[in-house]
Design a protein around this motif. Structure first.
Motif, PDB file in Angstrom:
ATOM      1  N   ALA A   1      24.745  14.324  71.492  1.00 57.90           N
ATOM      2  CA  ALA A   1      25.971  14.470  72.285  1.00 57.90           C
ATOM      3  C   ALA A   1      25.861  15.694  73.190  1.00 57.90           C
ATOM      4  O   ALA A   1      26.220  15.647  74.372  1.00 57.90           O
ATOM      5  CB  ALA A   1      27.184  14.591  71.360  1.00 57.90           C
ATOM      6  N   ILE A   2      25.333  16.782  72.630  1.00 58.88           N
ATOM      7  CA  ILE A   2      25.227  18.021  73.412  1.00 58.88           C
ATOM      8  C   ILE A   2      24.145  17.872  74.494  1.00 58.88           C
ATOM      9  O   ILE A   2      24.326  18.298  75.634  1.00 58.88           O
ATOM     10  CB  ILE A   2      24.975  19.222  72.474  1.00 58.88           C
ATOM     11  N   GLY A   3      23.034  17.224  74.133  1.00 56.59           N
ATOM     12  CA  GLY A   3      21.990  16.981  75.138  1.00 56.59           C
ATOM     13  C   GLY A   3      22.538  16.149  76.285  1.00 56.59           C
ATOM     14  O   GLY A   3      22.310  16.458  77.463  1.00 56.59           O
ATOM     15  N   ASN A   4      23.285  15.123  75.962  1.00 58.95           N
ATOM     16  CA  ASN A   4      23.889  14.264  76.986  1.00 58.95           C
ATOM     17  C   ASN A   4      24.912  15.048  77.816  1.00 58.95           C
ATOM     18  O   ASN A   4      24.962  14.922  79.047  1.00 58.95           O
ATOM     19  CB  ASN A   4      24.538  13.059  76.305  1.00 58.95           C
ATOM     20  N   ALA A   5      25.696  15.889  77.147  1.00 55.28           N
ATOM     21  CA  ALA A   5      26.672  16.719  77.866  1.00 55.28           C
ATOM     22  C   ALA A   5      25.944  17.648  78.843  1.00 55.28           C
ATOM     23  O   ALA A   5      26.367  17.826  79.985  1.00 55.28           O
ATOM     24  CB  ALA A   5      27.500  17.527  76.867  1.00 55.28           C
ATOM     25  N   MET A   6      24.815  18.223  78.379  1.00 57.88           N
ATOM     26  CA  MET A   6      24.049  19.133  79.249  1.00 57.88           C
ATOM     27  C   MET A   6      23.474  18.361  80.440  1.00 57.88           C
ATOM     28  O   MET A   6      23.471  18.856  81.569  1.00 57.88           O
ATOM     29  CB  MET A   6      22.930  19.801  78.448  1.00 57.88           C
ATOM     30  N   ASP A   7      22.985  17.158  80.174  1.00 52.36           N
ATOM     31  CA  ASP A   7      22.462  16.337  81.269  1.00 52.36           C
ATOM     32  C   ASP A   7      23.572  16.029  82.273  1.00 52.36           C
ATOM     33  O   ASP A   7      23.288  15.765  83.447  1.00 52.36           O
ATOM     34  CB  ASP A   7      21.865  15.030  80.726  1.00 52.36           C
ATOM     35  N   ASN A   8      24.805  16.081  81.813  1.00 55.35           N
ATOM     36  CA  ASN A   8      25.941  15.842  82.707  1.00 55.35           C
ATOM     37  C   ASN A   8      26.583  17.159  83.160  1.00 55.35           C
ATOM     38  O   ASN A   8      27.746  17.177  83.556  1.00 55.35           O
ATOM     39  CB  ASN A   8      26.968  14.939  82.023  1.00 55.35           C
ATOM     40  N   GLY A   9      25.847  18.240  83.056  1.00 52.41           N
ATOM     41  CA  GLY A   9      26.279  19.488  83.687  1.00 52.41           C
ATOM     42  C   GLY A   9      26.843  20.564  82.788  1.00 52.41           C
ATOM     43  O   GLY A   9      27.127  21.669  83.250  1.00 52.41           O
ATOM     44  N   VAL A  10      27.015  20.294  81.500  1.00 54.03           N
ATOM     45  CA  VAL A  10      27.564  21.324  80.615  1.00 54.03           C
ATOM     46  C   VAL A  10      26.530  22.427  80.397  1.00 54.03           C
ATOM     47  O   VAL A  10      25.348  22.165  80.221  1.00 54.03           O
ATOM     48  CB  VAL A  10      27.977  20.713  79.251  1.00 54.03           C
ATOM     49  N   LYS A  11      26.999  23.662  80.430  1.00 52.02           N
ATOM     50  CA  LYS A  11      26.115  24.810  80.199  1.00 52.02           C
ATOM     51  C   LYS A  11      26.219  25.212  78.727  1.00 52.02           C
ATOM     52  O   LYS A  11      27.313  25.506  78.236  1.00 52.02           O
ATOM     53  CB  LYS A  11      26.567  25.954  81.116  1.00 52.02           C
ATOM     54  N   LEU A  12      25.093  25.214  78.034  1.00 55.16           N
ATOM     55  CA  LEU A  12      25.080  25.626  76.622  1.00 55.16           C
ATOM     56  C   LEU A  12      24.611  27.074  76.534  1.00 55.16           C
ATOM     57  O   LEU A  12      23.576  27.431  77.091  1.00 55.16           O
ATOM     58  CB  LEU A  12      24.133  24.731  75.825  1.00 55.16           C
ATOM     59  N   LYS A  13      25.383  27.899  75.854  1.00 55.88           N
ATOM     60  CA  LYS A  13      24.953  29.285  75.632  1.00 55.88           C
ATOM     61  C   LYS A  13      24.802  29.525  74.131  1.00 55.88           C
ATOM     62  O   LYS A  13      25.792  29.591  73.404  1.00 55.88           O
ATOM     63  CB  LYS A  13      25.972  30.263  76.227  1.00 55.88           C
ATOM     64  N   LEU A  14      23.531  29.643  73.697  1.00 56.21           N
ATOM     65  CA  LEU A  14      23.248  29.902  72.280  1.00 56.21           C
ATOM     66  C   LEU A  14      23.274  31.408  72.027  1.00 56.21           C
ATOM     67  O   LEU A  14      23.240  32.202  72.972  1.00 56.21           O
ATOM     68  CB  LEU A  14      21.884  29.337  71.908  1.00 56.21           C
ATOM     69  N   ASN A  15      23.306  31.764  70.759  1.00 53.17           N
ATOM     70  CA  ASN A  15      23.351  33.175  70.358  1.00 53.17           C
ATOM     71  C   ASN A  15      24.494  33.917  71.060  1.00 53.17           C
ATOM     72  O   ASN A  15      24.404  35.102  71.338  1.00 53.17           O
ATOM     73  CB  ASN A  15      22.002  33.861  70.641  1.00 53.17           C
ATOM     74  N   PHE A  16      25.553  33.200  71.356  1.00 47.53           N
ATOM     75  CA  PHE A  16      26.736  33.778  71.997  1.00 47.53           C
ATOM     76  C   PHE A  16      27.847  33.785  70.954  1.00 47.53           C
ATOM     77  O   PHE A  16      28.614  32.832  70.802  1.00 47.53           O
ATOM     78  CB  PHE A  16      27.131  32.933  73.221  1.00 47.53           C
ATOM     79  N   GLU A  17      27.905  34.870  70.206  1.00 47.42           N
ATOM     80  CA  GLU A  17      28.929  34.982  69.164  1.00 47.42           C
ATOM     81  C   GLU A  17      30.159  35.626  69.787  1.00 47.42           C
ATOM     82  O   GLU A  17      30.111  36.778  70.221  1.00 47.42           O
ATOM     83  CB  GLU A  17      28.398  35.835  68.004  1.00 47.42           C
TER      84      GLU A  17
END
Lengths: 477, 413
Positions: A155-171
């Motif tokens: 779901a997250i990969g698909n969201a990213m492919d559709n423009g969502v920006k994922l920020k990891l290690n962002f507490e």
């Protein structure tokens, strides 16, 4: 300035981000860990519940039944394995039968299709290894199984492919109301968003409090599991629950979509939100109850045990509300959260719209994601065609699960990109078999180091300080 | 059609190939999943290999090279980086490699020589967290000896199998501090010489009847809690002791890797985890032979080679037309003897029986029974589960026997 910041990249946050990515919005997904699907999504029963458990009229009941009905299509779009195996709630005595009849009634009111009570004889036919002490069962043909982290990752990969920006290690460490929305900080780093969706699982209460809503209390509830070898996956075909009692739903026995046999969970209220330790008492309880439910479970074929923490809210129901302007809580998403997740995403989009967020459909939104299991499921001819183009697909790296180098490289290069050994494991199943990475671990470390452009000894198991090696041999230490 | 396909190019596979060649078979193919021949010996850089076979103390790679050199000199074909995915009862092998993709071979005979794997932490249900820093001893050995990296510096080892003992010494030599080796059983599962040379010589404590009851640490191991166990192997709470460490190595048993054997429908021995074989190392499926650690776990590679030669010669005879005998005499055990290999004999000729015992016994008489009657006895001062024993049963005993049984008489009992 993002339109929406979703806090928490579990299956709930991931499904919400994906849903929102179908509109003309800028979205970021914030996650404190080194990978997605690291909280309750990582370790749960992997069940798509039919929807007879929750009390009529609750959000749990509504969203479970709806989510369960959406799940087949969602998993098809995302290339995630899903199996409609049906579930059975087994009863041992007259008291249990009365409870099952109550569940049947409740399920029908909730809108669950095809529910019925079956007797010992039929039960023995469809599930021959069920305990001979079972007298009847509630049969829910719409019950299903899915891999929760596979679903969240897709779901997250698909969201990213559709423009969502994922920020990891962002507490998230602070949330400030601004004129246009909110400023969200993680230490020194800041981002701003007009709307916030709080899907922070166990920490949803802390996040809400940062924004000014102190109504939430989230308590961790431990659930321990034992996972058995694929050799045992055929012992049962349905998901086998016990009749719920005052002591909870009890230990279930279920096949997984990957063919293993899963038993658990225990259910113990905890204080500490990071305590994912398993216990000897937990193991003992799982083994005892599972063996009461199903005959001949070979626990000597255990391949691993693990513990997850459910995020239990303070209302008994899912807590999905808008306590503050432009701020949506999606909290207390315990069971049946996985089942409900596609419906939760729709519901949250609706709440955001009510809060004034304009939802206009994005023309180029693509709901489909290439299945990460495609190679495994291909015919020999298809495999060979691919191997001729890319030789790495001919080389098996993980011998226990039969995972090729090509599949591992593809996973490392596909959104959301993993950067540690456990991330590769969750995406490819490499290291997830009988030897638990004993043979292939050192080679996957090499692949990760090469692909990420980092030294061999900087590769971690799951981010942070979880280094696999501490340095070169004969180095000064 | 290929005469003989050998699955695995470790010490067993190579010895079997050479023996089959020397018995006149030329159409041989070795399939090896690694990028080199030699199997696990490639990472066993310590010495002690080959004492029986060559009367010399070789390192693992040196021992493997003796066979690889022969394979190369004889021109026996082998494919590297090739993983066998499936074997059928009719001896059709499906394999995959980068060079050839997924391909199939029909073999007249197959020798299984896939080796074994280490029992993992997952199988043990140790309570606590799941941080980085937990390795099976063989995996740590690979990091240190083949990759040149150190998995950690303060080490506790659970299990006293040979690889664990070897790694206790190896990690110490590389500058790590090995705090303790804990063994659940009241005796070590490793060779006596390894206890001496790898633990005693380095003052590493061996804690018998002790296990790891909890693992601590979030990102990386920060410590383990150990506890003594009672006679039923249950931890005794009052004896819990916390040991700070960053690494836990496991040497808790080896499991013959028989997934392919299962796909071919071969019957397995519940105790060894490997195929049930006759004196020729022929499995329950005609034309499929097994040898080395895939058959049963050996302590010494010398015995692996010896066993593989039997399999290689027998496979050659089979290809030339020999059929397995119809009459099969089972070799049963009394429990004190846990298992034997072979498990049955089909020919009236003398046979070397390999076996392991269930516990440490002193002053024993190894007894062979023929149809219930004791017919042969051999005394031994000490036998232990960690040391494989052999016994030669003569042709006169086997001839006409309906059942053979191997047992131990312990003096004073």
């Amino acid at each position: 300035m993002y339109d929406v910041a979703v806090i928490g990249a579990g299956v709930t946050g991931g499904m919400i981000a994906r849903k929102l990515s179908s509109y003309n919005l800028t979205i970021c997904l914030l996650e404190k860990e080194n990978d997605v699907a690291m909280g309750a999504t990582r370790a749960n029963s992997a069940i798509v519940h039919a929807g007879f458990d929750a009390e009529e009229g609750t959000l749990k009941a509504k969203l479970n039944v709806k989510g369960s009905e959406m799940m087949k299509q969602v998993t098809d779009e995302l290339g995630v394995k899903y199996k409609n195996n049906g579930s059975l709630v087994i009863g041992f005595n007259a008291e249990d039968r009365a409870v099952l009849e109550g569940l049947l009634e409740r399920g029908r009111k909730n809108g669950v299709r095809d529910l019925r009570i079956i007797e010992k004889e039929e039960l023995g036919r469809i599930e021959p290894n069920i305990s001979k002490n079972v007298i009847c069962a509630l049969y829910a043909p719409t019950g299903a199984i899915v891999c929760p982290y596979d679903l969240a990752i897709a779901a997250i990969g698909n969201a990213m492919d559709n423009g969502v920006k994922l920020k990891l290690n962002f507490e998230v460490t602070g949330i400030k109301k601004t004129e246009e929305g909110y400023e969200i900080s993680s230490g020194e780093e800041k981002i701003s968003a007009r709307y916030i969706v709080n899907a922070a699982g166990l920490y949803a209460d802390a996040i809400a409090a940062m924004a000014g809503d102190t109504s939430l209390r989230i308590r961790p509830r431990r659930g321990e599991y034992i996972l058995l070898d694929k050799e045992c996956g055929g012992l049962v075909t349905h998901t086998i629950f016990r009749t719920p009692s005052k002591m909870g739903k009890g230990i279930l026995v279920t096949p997984t979509v990957d063919g293993n046999l899963l038993t658990g969970p225990t259910s113990v209220d905890m204080e500490e939100k990071e305590d994912k330790a398993t216990t000897p008492e937990g193991f003992a309880r799982i083994i005892k109850e599972a063996c009461e439910n199903v005959d001949g479970i070979p626990f000597n074929k255990t391949i691993t045990s693990f513990c997850g923490l459910r995020a239990v809210g303070n209302t008994g129901d899912f807590i999905i509300n808008t306590p503050l302007e432009g701020f949506v809580n999606v909290a207390g998403i315990e069971s049946p959260g996985l089942s409900a997740s596609p419906a939760i995403a729709e519901y949250v989009a609706q709440l955001l719209e009510e809060q004034g967020l304009a939802l206009s459909a994005k023309m180029d939104y693509d709901p489909y994601r290439k299945s990460m299991h495609a190679f495994r499921e291909a015919s020999i001819e298809e495999k060979n065609a691919l191997i001729r183009k890319d030789r790495t697909y001919g080389k098996i790296v993980c011998r226990c699960e039969g995972v090729t180098e090509g599949e591992i490289l593809e996973a490392i290069r596909t959104n959301p990109k993993p950067s540690d050994l456990d991330g590769v494991k969750r995406r490819t199943r490499a290291q997830m078999g009988r030897c638990q990475g004993g043979f292939c671990g050192p080679y996957i470390v090499e692949l990760l180091a090469r692909e990420l452009g980092i030294p061999y000894d900087k590769v971690t198991k799951s981010g942070g300080d979880s280094y696999i090696n501490i340095g070169e041999t004969k180095e000064d230490r | 059609m290929t005469d003989l396909v050998i699955i695995g190019g470790g010490p067993a596979g190579m010895s079997a190939a050479v023996a089959a060649y020397e018995s006149g078979i030329r159409d041989i193919l070795i399939l090896e999943r690694d990028e080199n021949l030699g199997g696990i010996l490639q990472q066993c850089i310590h010495n002690g290999f080959g004492l029986h076979k060559f009367g010399e103390e070789l390192t693992g790679p040196e021992y493997a090279w003796r066979y690889e050199k022969k394979v190369r000199e004889l021109g026996i074909p082998f494919k590297l980086n090739t993983m066998v995915l499936d074997i059928t009862e009719d001896r059709v092998i499906t394999a995959t490699s980068s060079e050839e993709g997924v391909f199939q071979i029909q073999a007249k005979a197959i020798i299984l020589a896939m080796g074994c794997r280490e029992r993992s932490k997952g199988a043990l249900n140790i309570a606590g967290t799941r941080p980085a820093g937990i390795y099976s001893a063989g995996t740590a050995q690979k990091y240190v000896n083949r990759k040149g990296y150190m998995p950690g510096k303060n080490v506790v080892i659970l299990g006293s199998g040979d690889i664990g003992l070897i790694m206790a010494r190896r990690m110490t030599l590389e500058g790590a501090s090995v705090k303790a080796v804990c063994e659940l059983m009241p005796y070590s599962g490793g060779l006596a010489r390894n206890i001496e040379q790898c633990l005693h010589d380095f003052n590493i404590p061996l804690k018998l009847s002790t296990t790891v009851v909890e693992i601590h640490g979030k990102d990386r191991v920060t410590g383990v809690t150990i506890a003594a166990v009672d006679e039923r192997r249950r931890p005794i709470p009052e004896t819990r002791e916390y040991i700070p460490c960053d690494t836990l190595l496991l040497s808790v048993g080896l499991i013959p890797e028989n997934e392919l054997s299962k796909s071919a429908g071969i019957s397995l021995d519940r105790i060894t985890g490997g195929a049930e074989v006759d004196q020729d190392r022929q499995t329950s499926v005609e034309g499929i032979f097994a040898c080395g650690n895939v058959l049963h776990v050996h302590d010494l590679v010398d015995y692996v080679s010896e066993e593989a030669e039997i399999a290689g010669r027998s496979a050659a005879e089979y290809i030339k037309g020999a059929k397995p005998g119809d009459e099969s005499v089972r070799i049963t055990t009394d429990g004190k003897v846990r298992y034997t290999v072979p498990q049955r004999v089909t020919a009236d000729k003398a046979v070397n029986v390999y076996f392991r015992v269930a516990d440490v016994y002193k002053n024993v008489t190894i007894q062979v029974y023929r149809d219930g009657e004791p017919v042969y006895a051999k005394k031994k001062a000490r036998v232990a589960p960690g040391e494989m024993e052999t016994l030669r049963i003569g042709e006169d005993i086997i001839k006409g026997a309906k059942e053979l049984k191997l047992g131990l008489e312990v003096s004073g009992q």
